[in-house]
Design an enzyme around this catalytic site. Structure first.
Site, short mmCIF file in Angstrom:
data_model
loop_
_atom_site.label_atom_id
_atom_site.label_comp_id
_atom_site.label_asym_id
_atom_site.label_seq_id
_atom_site.Cartn_x
_atom_site.Cartn_y
_atom_site.Cartn_z
CB THR A 16 47.35 90.99 63.71
OG1 THR A 16 48.03 92.04 63.36
CG2 THR A 16 47.48 89.97 62.64
CD GLU A 132 45.03 75.77 73.63
OE1 GLU A 132 44.21 74.48 74.13
OE2 GLU A 132 46.22 75.49 73.39
CE LYS A 208 54.60 82.87 72.50
NZ LYS A 208 55.15 82.90 71.21
#
Ligand code: HSE
Length: 444
Positions: A16, A132, A208
């Site tokens: 994806t 990022e 994260k």
């Protein structure tokens, strides 16, 4: 200083995100090239199955089943690692860095487990490792933290870092549907990771949080040293009880540093948050990150935390930085090779102990509906040092049991754990007590 006429990009993994990057780099190529002052060449992409049908079509010559052929190709300048996982991805990343390539990644698990090693490798080779897209998808959180808010120290960073679970909790809250039903819906929509535990047990969001904690505080925290709790035990009733109390339930990452005690807490768990908080209004698949800096105050960023286009946007932002770096342009204000910056941030910092972590609590308890039970429960609270703020009893007709919903005043993790352990041992308590934190952020 290099002055290349063209920069060649190789993509590892054409799922994806890989296809999204290829699609947008192709569509927006002229505009990007004008801004970057260099030709961008999409050289090759690697896949595990050459025959698989894909929405983004490539000439056969550009597809390979051999990812090493890309990282070893001397003509390729930038490698985008979009394979995921921590084994092959680690090997390919180390090899690409050793070959002097700039690497761009969206791989939070890899960073979380091997960030130290990968940053060291980039440092050794004098190249960059950009990431990022690894946290909060399209929200430019890494750049914000490292560059935009460089003037700050961060006593608190918290937020919603997983879109799938936020989607599920939002639908439970809006429509009163059960966890099982909303999970089925999320699966049908393709929102849930192939390894469902990554989303449902909070592991993805915890990865994260670890990355943000490192960037803000210079310390790699192991998942084993964190509270990591997902959303599997949350019922439609909990969502409704929370609503009645004026709260929503969100899966929150919380990174808190006490600069006086030099104690850091990094945790990931569902929490009740007042409906009126802006963060509580970050719904469906959106992510939100709130950063409280000692200079800027509180900044809130909200955006799409996953999905092809949002993630591609973040990867392309890193490709742009990679191009600048390769061309000898201004380096990022702080980058992974600034070991001294991160060592200084983390010097003397210790992990907070459970008794240092303050919180108020929500507790759901199913008890026998008999006299004296409430008194026994109240005794446990008092002994553990928890002070009750509210209590609601929900009768369960015909079952001889009742559900008690307590909220507490501010206490700490050690006291809450003690209370839960004692409650679990009471004869009158019929199910494992279910505890949620109540998160009250400071005013903005
Ligand atoms: N499973 C993740 C999410 C994908 O739902 O946010 C993006 O990391």
């Amino acid at each position: 200083m290099a002055d290349k006429k063209s920069i060649r990009i190789g993509i590892l993994g054409f799922g994806t995100v890989g296809q999204g990057v290829w699609k947008h780099l192709t569509q927006d190529k002229a505009a990007l090239e004008r801004r970057l002052g260099v030709k961008l060449v999409l050289a090759r992409a690697s896949v595990s199955d050459l025959k698989k049908k894909r929405a983004v079509k490539l000439p056969k010559s550009k597809l390979t089943a051999d990812s090493f052929a890309i990282v070893d190709d001397p003509s390729i300048d930038i490698v985008c690692e979009l394979i995921g996982g921590t084994t092959l991805a680690r090997e390919l990343t180390l090899r690409a860095l050793a070959n002097g390539k700039t690497v761009v990644t969206a791989n939070k698990a890899l960073l979380c487990e091997h960030g130290e090693e990968l940053f060291e490798a980039a440092r050794k080779e004098g190249v960059h490792y950009f990431f990022e897209a690894s946290v909060a998808g399209g929200i430019p959180i890494i750049k914000t933290l490292r560059e935009g808010l460089i003037a700050n120290r961060f006593p608190l960073i918290y937020g919603i870092l997983n879109g799938t679970t936020n989607y599920m909790l939002t639908r439970m809250e809006r429509e009163g549907i059960s966890y099982e039903d909303v999970l089925g819906e999320a699966r049908r929509l393709g929102y849930v990771e192939a390894d469902e535990a990554l989303d449902l047990d909070g592991v993805d969001a915890a990865h994260k949080a670890v990355i943000l904690a490192y960037l803000a505080h210079g310390k790699w925290v192991s998942l084993n040293d964190m509270f990591v709790e997902g959303i599997r035990k949350i019922t439609a009733q909990d969502v409704e009880y929370a609503r009645q109390l004026g709260y929503k339930i969100k899966l929150l990452a919380v990174i808190q540093r006490d600069f006086d005690k030099e104690a850091l807490s990094v945790r990931l768990h569902p929490a009740l948050i007042k409906k009126s908080e802006l963060m509580a209004q970050v719904d469906m698949v959106f992510n939100g990150v709130s950063l409280t800096g000692d200079v800027v105050g509180t900044t809130l960023l909200v955006g799409r935390g996953a999905g092809q286009d949002a993630t591609a946007s973040a990867v392309i932002s890193d490709i742009a930085d990679a191009v600048y770096a390769i061309q000898g342009g201004p380096a990022p204000a702080i980058s992974e090779e600034d070991a001294e910056v991160y060592d200084a941030l983390g010097a003397g910092l210790r992990l907070a102990k459970p008794q240092d972590i303050a919180s108020a609590y929500y507790l759901r308890l199913r008890v026998k509906d008999q006299k004296g039970v409430l008194a026994k429960v109240a005794r446990v609270f008092a002994d553990a040092g928890l002070s009750v703020a509210t209590m609601i009893q929900h009768e369960d007709p015909g079952s001889n049991s009742a559900v008690l919903i307590f909220t507490t005043h501010l206490s700490n993790e050690a006291a809450a754990a003690k209370a839960v352990a004692k409650l679990e041992n009471l004869d009158a308590v019929l199910e494992t007590p279910f505890l949620l934190r109540i998160f009250n952020p400071p005013p903005m």
